[in-house]
Design an enzyme around this catalytic site. Structure first.
Site, PDB file in Angstrom:
ATOM      1  CE  LYS A 172      39.818  41.579  28.122  1.00  0.00           C
ATOM      2  NZ  LYS A 172      40.308  40.328  28.633  1.00  0.00           N
ATOM      3  NE  ARG A 173      34.513  45.618  28.259  1.00  0.00           N
ATOM      4  CZ  ARG A 173      35.046  44.755  29.127  1.00  0.00           C
ATOM      5  NH1 ARG A 173      35.722  43.708  28.683  1.00  0.00           N
ATOM      6  NH2 ARG A 173      34.906  44.933  30.428  1.00  0.00           N
TER       7      ARG A 173
END
Ligand code: GLU
Length: 483
Positions: A244-245
């Site tokens: 998700k980063r």
């Protein structure tokens, strides 16, 4: 093996933790479980693993439910059971730890991480069994550890990875309850699966290392372990695990950009599995009919956003015009749109909808294609302007304006013929001749077929825009490129 279709004792589950946005990988896990349940006439259990109070938020649970519903997994479907909440089962988790203790399968331990490291010489090493036979009783701060067998091996039946074998001596005595008495994830997850009668645990590969421990727990609790299937990791174009980063992973973001749920479902089903016959775009029922978890590949699955986009375009083109019009409706209404709500003209949109449908790959792309119809003035896109308004453009536009003003039948064919003739007079093919007209009228070099667009826009607005472009060109004539 999964029982043959028609038997209904298959119970699978999707067990997300509500700690963040719903991830496309979660969508894939849920869909594979759903497909197994549907294919087998079994049951899909949803369990929210909400025991990490510090990280859980109720809105993430809502997000899970709405994401599943968006992908077609509705709580009111007869295949769907739950949601159950792990937090509601804490008594059973505690009871299970008590049973392990009573049966001599678990013991209390007061070692700190540093104690273990000091004995083993490494921070990374597993637990060394120091407290195994010390006979400690419960005191606050003492963890409860599961005593793994010293000999033998644990074989996991995994439908995707062959049946990996783990020597028991290599499995450390792991913690089942923390120093405050609270059961850990590994145990709660097993107790819930057992309690919910789960027959097949189909989940992400990141849990594979937990599996021998969990299988030992199943056995120690007197139950037959489930069949396991660990789904391949999903990677980006650099072959890095989707994160998700780094990557766009929230399902909600894809939906908000105008990916169609059906296209997403179809694409997610192909992450690690293929329906065969070189076919990829298939209705969900057909995918379910062909889906066998045994056929899922163990190699990592590439999440190819370009391919997803191409799928989306295919799904958009396969819709009826009517469905397309309602699908794009939210994008055509403020606040997504550049125009005010009262500027939107449904009849004008309906007239160009089939043309737009054949060229957008994302629903969100609709606005750039049709904004010229609703804005008082076309968007000002300087790059398009510079590209189309070369020396000669003012003269061509002036001639086109005069010819268009006199045109009897304001419809696509005669409009095209008119611009063609004007272009010829300037020694230009139709493609080159229409560029300045397009930019004058729509603001952009690319868009819907021009003459159909002009037909819908109407003579008055078309001419007014050509006039405005001519006025701008008079003030700021195009420069010949430097020699
Ligand atoms: N709650 C775990 C997770 O979100 C799933 C565990 C499992 O599927 O067994 O990763």
């Amino acid at each position: 093996m999964i029982p043959a279709p028609g038997s209904s004792d298959v119970r699978v589950r999707f067990a997300p933790s509500p700690t963040g946005m719903f991830h496309v990988g979660g969508g894939r896990s849920a869909l594979f479980n759903w497909a197994v349940a549907k294919h087998q006439g079994g049951t899909f259990v949803l369990r929210i693993e909400d025991t990490d109070a510090a990280r859980n938020k109720p809105e993430w649970t809502d997000g899970i439910l709405s994401a599943l519903a968006a992908l077609g997994m509705h709580a009111d479907d007869p295949t769907f059971e739950g949601p159950y909440f792990q937090s509601a089962n804490v008594d059973k988790h505690r009871e299970a730890t008590g049973r392990l203790l009573d049966a001599g399968r678990a013991y209390y331990c007061d070692c700190t991480r540093d104690d273990v490291a000091a004995r083993t010489g490494s921070q990374q090493s597993g637990y060394d069994g120091h407290c195994r036979d010390r006979g400690l009783t419960y005191e606050s701060g003492r963890a409860l550890r599961f005593r793994t067998p010293d000999e033998g091996e644990t074989q996991v039946v995994d439908l995707i990875r062959g049946n990996p074998v783990f020597p028991n001596a290599s499995i450390e005595d792991f913690i089942v309850a923390r120093g405050d008495g609270s059961p850990v994830f590994l145990l709660a997850n097993v107790v819930d699966d057992l309690d919910e009668g789960i027959t097949h645990v189909i989940r992400g590969e990141e849990h594979l290392s937990n599996t021998p421990k969990q299988q030992l727990l199943w056995e120690a609790l007197g139950a037959t372990p489930p069949v396991w299937a660990h789904l391949p990791v999903i990677v980006n174009e650099k072959r890095q695990k989707l994160s998700k980063r780094r990557d766009k992973v929230a399902l909600e973001d894809y939906l908000a950009e105008g990916y169609l749920p059906d296209a997403l479902v179809n694409y997610l089903m192909l992450l690690g599995w293929a329906p065969g016959n070189d076919e990829e775009i298939l209705p969900f029922d057909e995918l379910v009919e062909r889906f066998r978890v045994e056929d899922v590949n163990s190699a990592s699955a590439f999440f190819d956003v370009k391919k997803l986009l191409a799928f989306n375009g295919e799904y958009i083109r396969a819709m009826s015009v009517e469905d397309f019009v309602s699908a794009v409706d939210p994008w055509l209404r403020a606040p997504h749109a550049l125009w005010r709500p009262e500027q939107f003209d449904p009849a004008a949109f309906a007239a160009v909808a089939p043309l737009a449908q054949s060229r957008v790959a994302l629903l969100a792309d609709i606005t750039d294609n049709v904004d010229f119809l609703f804005l008082d003035e076309p968007v000002r896109d300087e790059r398009s302007w510079a590209k189309a308004m070369k020396p000669g453009a003012p003269e061509l536009l002036a001639d086109a304006r005069a010819a268009l003003a006199d045109l009897g039948d304001w419809s696509a064919e005669p409009l095209k013929e008119t611009v063609l003739v004007v272009g010829e007079k300037h020694g230009l093919k139709l493609g080159k001749a229409q560029a300045p007209v397009r930019v004058a009228v729509t603001g952009r070099t690319i868009g819907l077929p021009l003459f159909e667009s002009l037909e819908v826009l109407g003579r008055e607005r078309t001419l007014a825009r050509v006039d405005a472009a001519l006025a701008r060109l008079a003030q700021d004539p195009p420069q010949a490129p430097a020699q």
